[in-house]
Design a protein around this motif. Structure first.
Motif, short mmCIF file in Angstrom:
data_model
loop_
_atom_site.label_atom_id
_atom_site.label_comp_id
_atom_site.label_asym_id
_atom_site.label_seq_id
_atom_site.Cartn_x
_atom_site.Cartn_y
_atom_site.Cartn_z
N GLY A 82 45.41 11.31 22.36
CA GLY A 82 45.26 12.18 22.91
C GLY A 82 43.79 12.99 22.14
O GLY A 82 42.99 14.16 22.67
N GLY A 83 43.11 12.71 20.68
CA GLY A 83 42.11 13.27 20.29
C GLY A 83 40.61 12.37 20.59
O GLY A 83 40.74 11.15 21.05
N LEU A 84 39.67 13.10 20.35
CA LEU A 84 38.47 12.87 20.74
C LEU A 84 38.45 11.93 19.48
O LEU A 84 37.93 11.69 18.51
N LYS A 85 37.52 10.65 19.65
CA LYS A 85 36.50 9.93 19.16
C LYS A 85 35.48 9.18 19.58
O LYS A 85 34.89 9.64 20.33
N LEU A 86 34.42 9.45 18.76
CA LEU A 86 33.52 9.01 18.92
C LEU A 86 32.82 7.18 19.16
O LEU A 86 33.76 6.69 18.88
#
Length: 279
Positions: free
Chosen positions: A199-203
């Protein structure tokens, strides 16, 4: 291995649970892929992105699994990546006034709804970096359009929009700090963010390359002029000197001397930023 998508520059393959991102030597301007490749471009973009992912790992996590566990034929230009659910917003940070941002400012006194002081001119440094998102339009379906921050909140939600803005501006600030120490100004940049399994954001995609950023040589920068570009803006300017091309496919062949000059700029950015010799 399954080809999932062939973009303007990259091919995306599925390999089990992983993604293989392969950068070609193709070059596009105004959303048109030109018929002439730029030698080594895909490798330079890949290696520079990997360098930046490492530099900014403490700012935001990224999708890289391995740069070596790839087929030999794609060595140097492919990355094994984690699958992400990409956010359908182009996340752009601007620290200087140029390109489409300059045009919007001259018309509205603002960029993506962000009011800016009067009297700014081409290449002016902004009082502080700003978040100027755009829509993400699939290839062949038109051009990205400016969004306001409120548009992003409406398209996603307030919490996710705030994350996108925070990460985009922090990536820009950190990247700009590193680049200025190497004599390069990052006038603006576009990053891609996706939602990981937790659920986290990643590049994702590429990071702070001459294809995704506007690079200027710091010692040649001054407001009111056009600094020496170290990115593919050089190609856009060349194409603007042509008569008879309306910025639709098919694009024009690139002369040998323009190919060489473009490649030299990509190499120069890589070498100045990383401190490594491009061989």
């Amino acid at each position: 291995m399954e080809l999932l998508h062939s973009g303007k520059v990259r091919e995306v393959y599925a390999d089990g649970q992983d993604i293989l991102l392969v950068a070609s030597d193709r070059v596009s301007i105004y959303d048109v892929v030109l018929p002439t490749p730029i030698p080594d471009k895909g490798k330079i973009l890949t290696q520079l992105s990997l360098w930046w992912f490492e530099q900014l790992a403490d700012v935001v996590p990224n999708h890289v699994i391995s740069s070596t566990d790839v087929p030999e034929e794609w060595s140097g230009r492919a990355v094994r990546c984690e699958r992400l659910d990409m956010v359908m917003v182009e996340c752009i940070a601007r620290g200087y006034l140029a390109g489409s941002g300059l045009k919007e400012y001259e018309r509205d006194g603002a960029v993506s709804g962000v009011e800016l002081p009067p009297g700014l001119i081409e290449a002016s440094e902004l009082p502080e970096p700003i978040f100027t998102p755009t829509t993400k339009v699939p290839p062949g379906e038109g051009h990205d359009e400016f969004m306001t921050y409120e548009d992003v909140e409406e398209a996603l939600d307030k919490e996710r929009a705030a994350e996108l803005k925070r990460i985009t501006l922090e990536v820009y600030r950190r990247g700009q700090e590193i680049a200025r120490g190497k004599g390069i100004i990052i006038a603006d940049t576009k990053i891609e963010l996706g939602v990981a399994a937790d659920g986290g954001l990643k590049l994702g995609d590429e990071l702070l390359t001459p294809d995704s950023s506007r690079f200027w040589s710091a010692d040649e920068w001054k407001p009111g002029g056009t600094p020496r570009y170290l990115d593919k803006q050089f190609l856009r300017d060349w194409s603007s000197s042509l008569t008879g091309w309306d910025r639709t496919a098919p694009g024009p062949e690139i002369p040998d001397e323009v190919v060489e000059a473009t490649r030299n700029r990509y190499v120069e950015v890589y070498e100045r930023l990383t401190g490594d010799r491009w061989i």
